[in-house]
Design a protein around this motif. Structure first.
Motif, PDB file in Angstrom:
ATOM      1  N   SER A  35      -2.725  12.424   3.166  1.00 58.81           N
ATOM      2  CA  SER A  35      -1.707  11.467   3.582  1.00 58.81           C
ATOM      3  C   SER A  35      -0.368  12.186   3.740  1.00 58.81           C
ATOM      4  CB  SER A  35      -1.577  10.356   2.543  1.00 58.81           C
ATOM      5  OG  SER A  35      -0.994  10.866   1.351  1.00 58.81           O
ATOM      6  N   LEU A  36       0.681  11.429   4.093  1.00 57.39           N
ATOM      7  CA  LEU A  36       2.005  12.017   4.263  1.00 57.39           C
ATOM      8  C   LEU A  36       2.502  12.675   2.982  1.00 57.39           C
ATOM      9  CD1 LEU A  36       4.308  12.354   6.334  1.00 57.39           C
ATOM     10  CD2 LEU A  36       5.264  10.199   5.493  1.00 57.39           C
ATOM     11  N   GLU A  37       2.087  12.113   1.813  1.00 57.32           N
ATOM     12  CA  GLU A  37       2.495  12.702   0.529  1.00 57.32           C
ATOM     13  C   GLU A  37       1.527  13.775   0.043  1.00 57.32           C
ATOM     14  OE1 GLU A  37       2.550   8.119  -0.338  1.00 57.32           O
ATOM     15  OE2 GLU A  37       1.348   9.513   0.858  1.00 57.32           O
ATOM     16  N   LYS A  38       0.593  14.187   0.914  1.00 57.99           N
ATOM     17  CA  LYS A  38      -0.400  15.220   0.588  1.00 57.99           C
ATOM     18  C   LYS A  38      -1.380  14.748  -0.491  1.00 57.99           C
ATOM     19  CE  LYS A  38       1.746  17.865   3.431  1.00 57.99           C
ATOM     20  NZ  LYS A  38       1.217  17.996   4.819  1.00 57.99           N
ATOM     21  N   THR A  79       2.184   7.040   4.554  1.00 59.73           N
ATOM     22  CA  THR A  79       2.075   7.116   3.097  1.00 59.73           C
ATOM     23  C   THR A  79       0.912   6.255   2.639  1.00 59.73           C
ATOM     24  OG1 THR A  79       3.514   5.206   2.710  1.00 59.73           O
ATOM     25  CG2 THR A  79       4.584   7.366   2.938  1.00 59.73           C
TER      26      THR A  79
END
Length: 214
Positions: free
Chosen positions: A90-93, A148
Motif C-alpha cells: 500500500s502507500l504506507e508500504k 492508504t
C-alpha cells in the motif's frame, strides 16, 4: 425398331449448365459460414484480386473462398477469472492480500474486437484467461500502491472503481472487455485492518454510551 431421337447441341449445353449450376450451389453452401450471435467470425487470407485481407463479421454469415481464405471464431461468452493478489504494498508500504473475481469477455466494440483478432485469435480459453490475469495483477498492484489502507478499507467502491478503470484500459489493448469486478476480501500481514475495525467499534460504543448518558 423405332430410332431414338438424338439430343441437340442446345439441349446438351443446357444439361451441362444445369449440372454446373447445381455444383456451384453445392460449393457455395460448403464455403458459407454462419455467425452465431455469441461469436465473431474472422475471415483472413487473400481476396480474388490477390490483396491481403481480414474481415470480421458479428452477425449473418460470410463466404470463405477455398485455398485463398481461412476463418476462425472468437467467442463473446463471459469468462469468470479468480485473481489472488498477495503481498501488494500500500502507500504506507504495508503488505495486502486482495483476492478478487473478475468477469471478462472478448470486446464487441470495433477497435477492441480488432485488437482481439490480432492478439487472441485461435487461443484457448485458459490462454486468454492467463493473459488477462497477468494484466489485472499488474494493475491491481499499481492501484494498491497509490492508496492508504484506510482509503482501501473504508471506501471499497472507490477502490473497485479505480481497479476497473485501470484494468479496463489495459485489457482493451489485447481485445478484452471488463464486465465486472468483485473484491471478495482484503487482508494485511500486520493486522492493521483488524485493529482499525476494533478501533472503529470502540469509538461507536463510546459514542453510544455518551448519547445514552445524555
Amino acid at each position: 425398331s423405332t430410332p431414338q431421337p438424338s439430343l441437340g447441341v442446345a439441349e446438351v449445353m443446357g444439361g451441362l449448365a444445369g449440372v454446373a449450376a447445381v455444383g456451384l450451389s453445392a460449393v457455395g453452401l460448403m464455403c458459407y459460414r454462419r455467425v452465431p450471435p455469441n461469436k465473431a467470425l474472422v475471415v483472413y487470407g487473400r481476396s480474388l484480386i490477390g490483396q491481403n485481407m481480414k474481415q470480421t463479421y458479428t452477425g449473418g454469415g460470410a463466404f470463405v473462398l477455398p485455398v485463398l481464405q481461412a476463418s476462425s471464431q472468437l467467442s463473446f461468452t463471459p469468462m469468470p477469472l479468480e485473481v489472488s493478489l498477495k503481498g501488494a504494498l500500500s502507500l504506507e508500504k504495508i503488505r495486502l492480500d486482495v483476492p478478487s473475481v473478475f468477469t471478462i469477455a472478448v470486446g464487441k466494440e470495433e477497435a477492441v474486437l480488432d485488437n482481439a483478432t490480432v492478439r487472441l485469435l485461435d487461443l484457448k480459453t485458459n490462454e486468454i484467461r492467463l493473459q488477462a490475469e497477468e494484466i489485472i495483477l499488474g494493475q491491481l498492484r499499481q492501484v494498491v500502491a497509490t492508496l492508504t489502507i484506510e482509503e482501501i478499507n473504508q471506501d471499497r467502491q472507490r477502490f473497485m472503481d479505480e481497479i476497473s478503470d485501470h484494468c479496463s484500459t489495459e485489457l482493451k489493448k489485447i481485445g478484452i472487455e471488463l464486465l465486472n469486478v468483485n473484491i471478495t476480501n482484503i487482508d494485511d500481514h500486520d493486522g492493521v485492518i483488524i485493529a482499525m475495525g476494533r478501533n472503529a467499534a470502540a469509538k461507536a460504543v463510546e459514542k453510544a454510551n455518551v448519547e445514552v448518558a445524555v
